[in-house]
Write a protein that holds these residues in place. Structure first.
Motif, PDB file in Angstrom:
ATOM      1  N   ARG A 655     103.636   4.202  32.643  1.00  0.00           N
ATOM      2  CA  ARG A 655     104.556   3.903  33.600  1.00  0.00           C
ATOM      3  C   ARG A 655     105.247   5.418  34.204  1.00  0.00           C
ATOM      4  O   ARG A 655     105.316   5.533  35.413  1.00  0.00           O
ATOM      5  CB  ARG A 655     105.786   2.974  33.459  1.00  0.00           C
ATOM      6  N   SER A 659     104.709   7.482  37.727  1.00  0.00           N
ATOM      7  CA  SER A 659     105.820   7.949  38.506  1.00  0.00           C
ATOM      8  C   SER A 659     105.920   9.178  38.940  1.00  0.00           C
ATOM      9  O   SER A 659     106.506   9.653  39.887  1.00  0.00           O
ATOM     10  CB  SER A 659     107.115   7.315  37.960  1.00  0.00           C
ATOM     11  N   LYS A 667      97.957   3.983  38.057  1.00  0.00           N
ATOM     12  CA  LYS A 667      98.524   2.619  38.495  1.00  0.00           C
ATOM     13  C   LYS A 667      97.791   1.665  37.562  1.00  0.00           C
ATOM     14  O   LYS A 667      98.566   0.604  37.195  1.00  0.00           O
ATOM     15  CB  LYS A 667      98.582   2.573  39.901  1.00  0.00           C
ATOM     16  N   ALA A 670      98.983   1.778  34.190  1.00  0.00           N
ATOM     17  CA  ALA A 670     100.375   1.202  33.811  1.00  0.00           C
ATOM     18  C   ALA A 670     100.410  -0.128  33.799  1.00  0.00           C
ATOM     19  O   ALA A 670     101.058  -0.927  33.301  1.00  0.00           O
ATOM     20  CB  ALA A 670     101.081   1.807  34.872  1.00  0.00           C
ATOM     21  N   SER A 674     101.595  -2.600  30.654  1.00  0.00           N
ATOM     22  CA  SER A 674     102.823  -3.157  31.154  1.00  0.00           C
ATOM     23  C   SER A 674     102.646  -4.746  30.955  1.00  0.00           C
ATOM     24  O   SER A 674     103.673  -5.194  30.437  1.00  0.00           O
ATOM     25  CB  SER A 674     103.162  -2.715  32.374  1.00  0.00           C
ATOM     26  N   THR A 731     108.737  -0.822  39.004  1.00  0.00           N
ATOM     27  CA  THR A 731     108.617   0.399  38.947  1.00  0.00           C
ATOM     28  C   THR A 731     106.924   0.765  39.148  1.00  0.00           C
ATOM     29  O   THR A 731     106.537   1.913  39.407  1.00  0.00           O
ATOM     30  CB  THR A 731     108.801   1.150  37.656  1.00  0.00           C
ATOM     31  N   VAL A 732     105.995  -0.090  38.663  1.00  0.00           N
ATOM     32  CA  VAL A 732     104.873   0.008  38.909  1.00  0.00           C
ATOM     33  C   VAL A 732     104.356  -0.583  40.338  1.00  0.00           C
ATOM     34  O   VAL A 732     103.367   0.296  41.060  1.00  0.00           O
ATOM     35  CB  VAL A 732     103.934  -0.667  37.848  1.00  0.00           C
TER      36      VAL A 732
END
Length: 796
Positions: A655, A659, A667, A670, A674, A731-732
């Motif tokens: 992640r 960012s 992405k 992540a 996640s 956040t993703v």
């Protein structure tokens, strides 16, 4: 307050299952009362109540005058409604009550009541016997520790005069041999007889003086000459010689059979034990070691004395409960069975044994003489610490600071709106620099609010968090103390924000831009200085406890992992954004960006590298702690837990990479890691940490034992945990909210994680408390300073 509520309030929380189920017995009596009311409804007219009352009072007065010299119990044995006998069951003495009036109306209800009453009494009596056995064994162990301590003290303080001196041994368990007969007695009469004998021994005075014994010969203060004591088939050897003369070995000869335990764990000792490197060292007779030994034994005596006091209170409360419930029975049934049953309770081991009282007196005498310089008041104050009461100044200060925080929040909101700071051309730069600096305090204050709420509800539902976390008695913070600190920090931070805004907007102070930018750094320095302040003010014991646990977390796995250590590490896993804010402090002020009011951290490769490291530090520490517990306890669950944190470390790194660098590959990775980490962590929270989702539990999909009265609270907590666990996936997903800045959105998501952690804290500690209740664990084990050689123990 009614006795039932007082009885429940004074219970040892971890022993709740071992107490008399007073409410259940009351329920049986209420069923009996309702049956009698249905069978024999009152037929007396209302108008005759007063005359009948007067007649009953008068006849009672005549009856008391006629038979006042005769004991109702001795008046007619055959008229008694019950008969209590001692029987042998499963190799132990039990009591059984025979109800002699079953043929009467409602007799079957009374027979069931006495059956349940006997079950409760036998449960209490058996538990009390087992606990007395434990404290007697512990007393024998403390005897040997005191022998070694006094010899060590003589060696240090009088190294050349010990041959002509005396050695007094404080035998705490001098009456253990007598208690063995008490524990094995099967009749109330025998138990009472042995209880009197042990009581006479326990009350014996200490008659030996250290200055009047020659050649190292001494007896214990009860005058016993035996060389060993027996308890349930186990033999405990005293320090007396095995010949019939009852003499001792030379006073310091006991030091040849002991060595010091390494109770202070260090990283070096951990590495040595891992490499199987054993370094045997001789005893060093110096005042530093003597002080350490005395401190360890002092803590052991304080904890032992607390155990004895709680055991004494256990006996008193249960004895009183049986007396109260039998009085209720007599009142409902108009019988006179209470005197016979209470007499049996008094004659039983629960009511007649006084080993615990004798041990309490001996522990106090020993502690006062050897650990408080014969100062009785100081010694008793250490052994019997008074419960801390809520101080009015704490309550007032908390309310005052809360009253200061509210107008500061309102003033900050009005200033931002009136001066249109959000729509200001330089607002973006301000949010990217000042917002991360001040949000650090917001995360800490929110976490403190959640912890204060946890403390309040733990106390309300009688969760023994003081024992769970290992706080010293009387040093635990109340929820008011935590709120006081939270509001003080909030007022300090809000004052800094307002000062910063005022100096920024005021033309007179605009030239002092450098000083304006230093306000957040000054606040951080003040907080760190208060936290590490060495003097005994401002909750010093709590600050030291926090710093010690923090150091253990950082040095994982070089220290033995205890519950406070991994509990604190779990808190930091929810404060990743706060750690990143602290990293931003170092970058912003270290690279002197504050002089130019420019934020160049995001373009700095060193800062980006540390963004990965800082984010994974809490999870990596927890992973290492789990591996340490796996190595020590050989429990596969710790290995699975370590795998969970390693998976979370991978998800956090991906992640962070997404960012910083963006890109479809980052992405997707992540997303996958996640989601897997979120599912694994959610399952672990609810099933392992909280102990819920038990399919075969009597509370469907929960667990057998619950503290909260409403089951819906547990289901709501599980749903909230799932939603908040997946909140940080934003956040993703990178949702855009037009009216919120990116930094504000990150702070909101971080705040939701802190709220989730606060909910997790309550149910995690509740589950730990219930595990302690299931195993009757109410006392922490205190490490002892001396360890006797195995060969010597076998000879004993």
């Amino acid at each position: 307050m009614k006795f039932g509520k007082e009885f429940e309030a004074q219970m040892v929380p971890e022993w709740k299952e071992a107490y008399t189920d007073y409410n259940y017995l009351k329920t049986l009596l209420k069923d009996l009362q309702r049956h009698k009311q249905r069978s024999n409804p009152p037929a007396t007219p209302a108008g005759l109540k007063r005359n009948l009352t007067l007649y009953r009072a008068f006849s009672g007065l005549i009856q008391r005058q006629t038979h006042h010299s005769r004991d109702p119990y001795e008046q007619d044995i055959e008229s008694q409604p019950i008969m209590v006998n001692s029987v042998e069951r499963d190799g132990s003495a039990c009591y059984q009550t025979t109800f002699l009036m079953v043929a009467e109306e409602g007799g079957e209800f009374e027979m069931v009541y006495f059956k349940r009453l006997d079950d409760e009494f036998n449960k209490v009596d058996k538990f009390y016997r087992s606990k007395v056995e434990e404290v007697m064994k512990e007393a024998a162990m403390l005897n040997k520790q005191m022998d070694a301590l006094i010899a060590f003290r003589i060696k240090v303080e009088k190294p050349f005069q010990w041959l002509n001196s005396t050695l007094e041994m404080t035998h705490l368990a001098s009456d253990v041999s007598n208690s063995a007969a008490v524990l094995s007695s099967s009749t109330p009469r025998a138990a009472k007889l042995h209880g009197k004998q042990t009581g006479s021994v326990g009350m014996a005075k200490e008659t030996i003086n250290e200055d009047n014994i020659h050649n190292g010969q001494s007896d214990d203060f009860s005058g016993r000459k035996d060389d060993e004591i027996q308890l349930n088939g186990q033999t405990f050897q005293t320090d007396k010689d095995k010949d019939n003369r009852g003499t001792k070995l030379a006073p310091l000869e006991v030091l040849n059979h002991v060595r010091l335990n390494n109770t202070l764990e260090t990283p070096c000792s951990t590495i040595e034990s891992f490499l199987n490197y054993s370094k045997q060292t001789e005893l060093q007779f110096n005042r530093k070691n003597l002080k350490k030994i005395e401190e360890q034994l002092k803590r052991a005596f304080i904890e032992f004395h607390r155990k004895l006091r709680l055991l004494k209170n256990y006996s008193f409360l249960n004895t009183l409960a049986f007396s109260k419930i039998m009085k209720k029975y007599d009142k409902i049934t108009s019988r006179s069975a209470a005197k016979a049953y209470v007499r049996m309770v008094d004659d039983s081991y629960l009511g007649s044994s006084d080993e615990v009282i004798g041990l309490i007196e001996k522990v106090e005498k020993t502690f006062i003489k050897h650990f408080s310089n014969s100062n009785r008041n100081n010694g008793l104050n250490l052994l019997r610490p008074t419960q801390t009461r809520a101080r009015h100044r704490i309550t007032f200060s908390t309310g005052f600071l809360a009253g200061c925080t509210a107008p500061l929040v309102l003033a900050l909101t009005l200033i931002i709106r009136a001066r249109k700071i959000v729509n200001h051309p330089g607002s973006t730069q301000y949010m990217e620099t000042m917002f991360p600096l001040y949000s650090l305090f917001g995360f800490i204050v929110l976490h403190m609010f959640m912890y204060a709420a946890n403390i309040y509800f733990w106390r309300r539902y009688r969760v023994n968090q003081s024992f769970i976390f290992g706080f010293k008695q009387g040093s635990m913070l109340s929820f008011l103390d935590v709120l006081l600190l939270a509001f003080a920090l909030a007022a300090l931070a809000l004052g800094g924000v307002l000062a910063n805004l005022d100096m920024e907007m005021d033309p007179k102070t605009k030239d002092y831009e450098v000083f304006t930018e230093l306000i957040p750094l000054l606040l951080v320095i003040i907080v760190i200085a208060i936290l590490s302040f060495p003097f005994n003010i401002m909750y010093r014991s709590s600050r030291l406890f926090l710093l010690t646990c923090l150091f253990h977390c950082i040095c994982a796995p070089l220290y033995k992992v205890t519950l406070p250590d991994f509990f604190l590490a779990d808190q930091f896993t929810s404060q990743v954004q706060a750690l990143r804010s602290f990293e931003f402090y170092i970058c912003y002020y270290g690279w002197e960006d504050f002089n130019r009011r420019q934020n160049t951290c995001d373009s700095n490769n060193i800062f980006r590298t540390f963004s990965f490291i800082v984010a994974v530090i809490p999870y990596w520490c927890r992973c290492l702690q789990c591996l340490r517990r796996l190595f020590e306890e050989k429990d596969a669950m710790h290995g699975y837990n370590a795998g969970k944190y390693f998976l979370t470390v991978s998800a956090v790194c991906l992640r962070t990479a997404y960012s910083l660098y963006l890109g479809m590959t980052w992405k997707v990775l992540a997303w996958v890691f996640s989601i897997c980490a979120a599912i694994f962590s959610t399952y672990w929270d609810i099933v392992v940490d909280w102990g819920l989702l038990r399919k075969n539990s009597k509370n469907r999909w929960l667990r057998d034992k619950l503290i909260m009265p409403h089951k819906s609270v547990y289901f709501a907590a599980m749903v909230l945990n799932i939603l908040l666990r997946f909140a940080w996936l934003q956040t993703v997903l990178d949702f855009k909210v037009n009216f919120l800045h990116k930094q504000a959105m990150i702070s909101i998501i971080a705040s939701l994680e802190i709220v989730r952690r606060g909910i997790w804290n309550f149910f995690r500690v509740e589950n730990e408390h219930l595990n302690n209740v299931g195993k009757f664990r109410a006392f922490k084990s205190v490490p002892l300073p001396f360890n006797y050689d195995e060969a010597e123990d076998e000879d004993d």
